[in-house]
Write a protein that holds these residues in place. Sequence first.
Motif, PDB file in Angstrom:
ATOM      1  N   ASP A   9       0.742  -1.254  -0.077  1.00 39.10           N
ATOM      2  CA  ASP A   9       0.119   0.088   0.183  1.00 39.10           C
ATOM      3  C   ASP A   9       0.792   1.234   0.078  1.00 39.10           C
ATOM      4  O   ASP A   9       2.076   1.012  -0.271  1.00 39.10           O
ATOM      5  CB  ASP A   9      -0.856   0.139   1.178  1.00 39.10           C
ATOM      6  CG  ASP A   9      -0.227   0.126   2.636  1.00 39.10           C
ATOM      7  OD1 ASP A   9       1.090   0.247   2.519  1.00 39.10           O
ATOM      8  OD2 ASP A   9      -0.589  -0.657   3.508  1.00 39.10           O
ATOM      9  N   TYR A  10       0.396   2.391  -0.147  1.00 44.92           N
ATOM     10  CA  TYR A  10       0.961   3.614   0.173  1.00 44.92           C
ATOM     11  C   TYR A  10       1.029   4.313   1.399  1.00 44.92           C
ATOM     12  O   TYR A  10       1.334   5.454   1.614  1.00 44.92           O
ATOM     13  CB  TYR A  10       0.643   4.662  -1.052  1.00 44.92           C
ATOM     14  CG  TYR A  10       1.259   4.439  -2.331  1.00 44.92           C
ATOM     15  CD1 TYR A  10       2.594   4.718  -2.840  1.00 44.92           C
ATOM     16  CD2 TYR A  10       0.287   4.035  -3.451  1.00 44.92           C
ATOM     17  CE1 TYR A  10       3.178   4.417  -3.810  1.00 44.92           C
ATOM     18  CE2 TYR A  10       1.008   3.541  -4.688  1.00 44.92           C
ATOM     19  CZ  TYR A  10       2.265   3.930  -4.939  1.00 44.92           C
ATOM     20  OH  TYR A  10       2.949   3.768  -6.052  1.00 44.92           O
ATOM     21  N   ASN A  49      -0.661 -11.049   0.669  1.00 40.02           N
ATOM     22  CA  ASN A  49      -0.562  -9.721   0.887  1.00 40.02           C
ATOM     23  C   ASN A  49       1.065  -9.550   1.096  1.00 40.02           C
ATOM     24  O   ASN A  49       1.361  -8.292   1.547  1.00 40.02           O
ATOM     25  CB  ASN A  49      -1.059  -9.553   2.500  1.00 40.02           C
ATOM     26  CG  ASN A  49      -2.518  -9.591   2.445  1.00 40.02           C
ATOM     27  OD1 ASN A  49      -3.090  -8.704   1.658  1.00 40.02           O
ATOM     28  ND2 ASN A  49      -3.330 -10.473   3.174  1.00 40.02           N
ATOM     29  N   VAL A  56       2.060  -7.479  -6.143  1.00 39.02           N
ATOM     30  CA  VAL A  56       1.395  -6.175  -6.268  1.00 39.02           C
ATOM     31  C   VAL A  56       2.005  -5.491  -7.381  1.00 39.02           C
ATOM     32  O   VAL A  56       3.235  -5.495  -7.589  1.00 39.02           O
ATOM     33  CB  VAL A  56       1.799  -5.341  -4.963  1.00 39.02           C
ATOM     34  CG1 VAL A  56       1.111  -3.961  -5.080  1.00 39.02           C
ATOM     35  CG2 VAL A  56       0.752  -6.283  -3.523  1.00 39.02           C
ATOM     36  N   ASN A  57       1.438  -4.690  -8.034  1.00 41.14           N
ATOM     37  CA  ASN A  57       1.642  -3.643  -9.000  1.00 41.14           C
ATOM     38  C   ASN A  57       2.493  -2.500  -8.207  1.00 41.14           C
ATOM     39  O   ASN A  57       1.805  -1.807  -7.393  1.00 41.14           O
ATOM     40  CB  ASN A  57       0.688  -3.279 -10.132  1.00 41.14           C
ATOM     41  CG  ASN A  57       1.203  -2.105 -10.997  1.00 41.14           C
ATOM     42  OD1 ASN A  57       2.313  -1.598 -10.829  1.00 41.14           O
ATOM     43  ND2 ASN A  57       0.139  -1.810 -11.901  1.00 41.14           N
ATOM     44  N   THR A  60       0.976   1.031  -8.646  1.00 35.18           N
ATOM     45  CA  THR A  60      -0.466   1.444  -8.150  1.00 35.18           C
ATOM     46  C   THR A  60      -0.606   0.855  -6.750  1.00 35.18           C
ATOM     47  O   THR A  60      -1.495   1.108  -6.123  1.00 35.18           O
ATOM     48  CB  THR A  60      -1.718   0.742  -8.887  1.00 35.18           C
ATOM     49  OG1 THR A  60      -1.540  -0.699  -8.932  1.00 35.18           O
ATOM     50  CG2 THR A  60      -1.574   1.470 -10.392  1.00 35.18           C
ATOM     51  N   ARG A  61       0.233  -0.211  -6.239  1.00 30.93           N
ATOM     52  CA  ARG A  61       0.224  -0.969  -5.137  1.00 30.93           C
ATOM     53  C   ARG A  61      -1.341  -1.505  -4.935  1.00 30.93           C
ATOM     54  O   ARG A  61      -1.945  -1.503  -4.038  1.00 30.93           O
ATOM     55  CB  ARG A  61       0.347   0.012  -3.829  1.00 30.93           C
ATOM     56  CG  ARG A  61       1.763   0.616  -3.846  1.00 30.93           C
ATOM     57  CD  ARG A  61       2.634   0.008  -3.152  1.00 30.93           C
ATOM     58  NE  ARG A  61       4.088   0.673  -3.427  1.00 30.93           N
ATOM     59  CZ  ARG A  61       4.819   1.308  -2.496  1.00 30.93           C
ATOM     60  NH1 ARG A  61       4.392   1.190  -1.030  1.00 30.93           N
ATOM     61  NH2 ARG A  61       6.004   1.945  -2.631  1.00 30.93           N
ATOM     62  N   GLU A  62      -1.797  -2.169  -5.999  1.00 32.75           N
ATOM     63  CA  GLU A  62      -2.968  -2.610  -6.203  1.00 32.75           C
ATOM     64  C   GLU A  62      -2.515  -4.224  -6.586  1.00 32.75           C
ATOM     65  O   GLU A  62      -1.632  -4.349  -7.450  1.00 32.75           O
ATOM     66  CB  GLU A  62      -3.931  -2.267  -7.203  1.00 32.75           C
ATOM     67  CG  GLU A  62      -4.742  -1.040  -6.701  1.00 32.75           C
ATOM     68  CD  GLU A  62      -5.584  -0.435  -7.819  1.00 32.75           C
ATOM     69  OE1 GLU A  62      -6.245   0.312  -7.398  1.00 32.75           O
ATOM     70  OE2 GLU A  62      -5.497  -0.903  -8.992  1.00 32.75           O
ATOM     71  N   ARG A  63      -3.237  -5.277  -5.969  1.00 33.35           N
ATOM     72  CA  ARG A  63      -2.823  -6.470  -6.004  1.00 33.35           C
ATOM     73  C   ARG A  63      -2.948  -7.061  -7.725  1.00 33.35           C
ATOM     74  O   ARG A  63      -4.051  -6.634  -8.348  1.00 33.35           O
ATOM     75  CB  ARG A  63      -3.743  -7.585  -5.393  1.00 33.35           C
ATOM     76  CG  ARG A  63      -3.380  -9.001  -5.204  1.00 33.35           C
ATOM     77  CD  ARG A  63      -4.207  -9.834  -4.384  1.00 33.35           C
ATOM     78  NE  ARG A  63      -3.965  -9.511  -3.116  1.00 33.35           N
ATOM     79  CZ  ARG A  63      -4.983  -8.809  -2.341  1.00 33.35           C
ATOM     80  NH1 ARG A  63      -5.937  -8.746  -2.805  1.00 33.35           N
ATOM     81  NH2 ARG A  63      -4.617  -8.413  -0.994  1.00 33.35           N
ATOM     82  N   SER A 388     -11.993   8.854   3.861  1.00 25.70           N
ATOM     83  CA  SER A 388     -10.489   8.713   3.213  1.00 25.70           C
ATOM     84  C   SER A 388      -9.719   9.986   3.497  1.00 25.70           C
ATOM     85  O   SER A 388      -8.418   9.813   3.820  1.00 25.70           O
ATOM     86  CB  SER A 388     -10.851   8.665   1.685  1.00 25.70           C
ATOM     87  OG  SER A 388      -9.738   8.869   0.738  1.00 25.70           O
TER      88      SER A 388
END
Length: 406
Positions: A9-10, A49, A56-57, A60-63, A388
């Motif tokens: 994640d960021y 995880n 993870v990319n 983007t830190r998406e899976r 958010s």
Amino acid sequence: MTDLPITPDYDAWPVEVALEGVSATPRVLTVHWQDGRVSRYHSIWLRENAGDDTTVNPATRERILDLSRLPAWPEIAGAEIDAAGALCVTFAPEDRRLRFHPGWLRAHDYDNAPDPEAPLVPVTTWQGGPDAGPDTLDAEGLLDTAPGSDDEEAILAPALESVLGKGLVRLRNMPTEPDSLKAIAQRIGPIRDTNFGGLFNVKAKPDPDSNAYTSIALPPHTDLPTREYHPGLQMLHCLENSVEGGQAVMLDGFAVAEALREQYPEAFATLTRVRWRYANTAKTTDYVWHEPMIRLDARGELLEVRIADFLRGPLDAAFEDIEPAYEALMTLQRLLRDPAFAIRFTYRPGDLVIFDNRRLLHARDAFEGQSGHRWLQGCYVERDEIRSRYRMVKRAQRRRQLTAEA
Ligand SMILES: [Fe+2]
């Protein structure tokens, strides 16, 4: 010494407690923390995880990992804590060694999470009465701060906290230029457009398409209960107010619902079950939605109230539910009239009230249209946006903590 690995994640994860020891069976890894806590993680959970670029990319830190494409259920072939303090796990049958950030791992310790879906800020219900008022903050200069800056955060953070916890905040000394609400709202998140416009003008006008645009009194209500997803937050920004009357009235719908649950459990149960028809059959639009008046989340906590007598259509529930539903409704209506729940205040130009529209009820006294000008501008923003934004505030705080530790 190697660095700690990136996380999936960021976010920023200060290492408040270090890892002390690790042991594992093929499917369960157990870590011991320096403060004595013991946490278990499943091999499959760890595998999906990981923060590496097969999982993870990195942009983007998406899976990107599809678990079902692994050769077999991931198992732990070995585990240790490396010199940097990271957890290193070798997964079979991939024979892949992946590292885990201890700060991230601790923050996602599902084995010891008492309530993983707990709200970001504890929800506290409140009473009204003659001496009560909304949390009030001086927000002068908010629009002069750089978006995302510490100065912006200093003004926004306590405001977000009040809205998340109490459902309401009043910001003072905001600009009084028409449409400045747009820029203010966007400091929190995008505006939700509706058939009344992105920004709507609350003032008496000819040929009104809502009671809000007249000078008559409005009973306590939430806005747009006629929508499948009724707006999470409402912002009302006072540009002018020189009329006689028109005092704002607000009450905590959750406090009223809790009082109902305690004093009239049957009425409460009925209002969480029976689906009312909410309808706004206006000249050019026709919105209809069915929902219970009080909704609970999966934890049994209050999720929303949908209350607006003037936007209820003809009840079309099961025949045997009709009388109990009206009985419960009237019990609720009597509670809503109890002045102990209400706070009353007069808008000053430059005041901006932000409130949770799925929790608070707002009302207005009638005002004398000829006695001066009353002009509020309003807009809606979703609850997701404030959560958010608040998470970003917390992330910035953790990042500062990391910098201070470095
Ligand atoms: Fe309203």
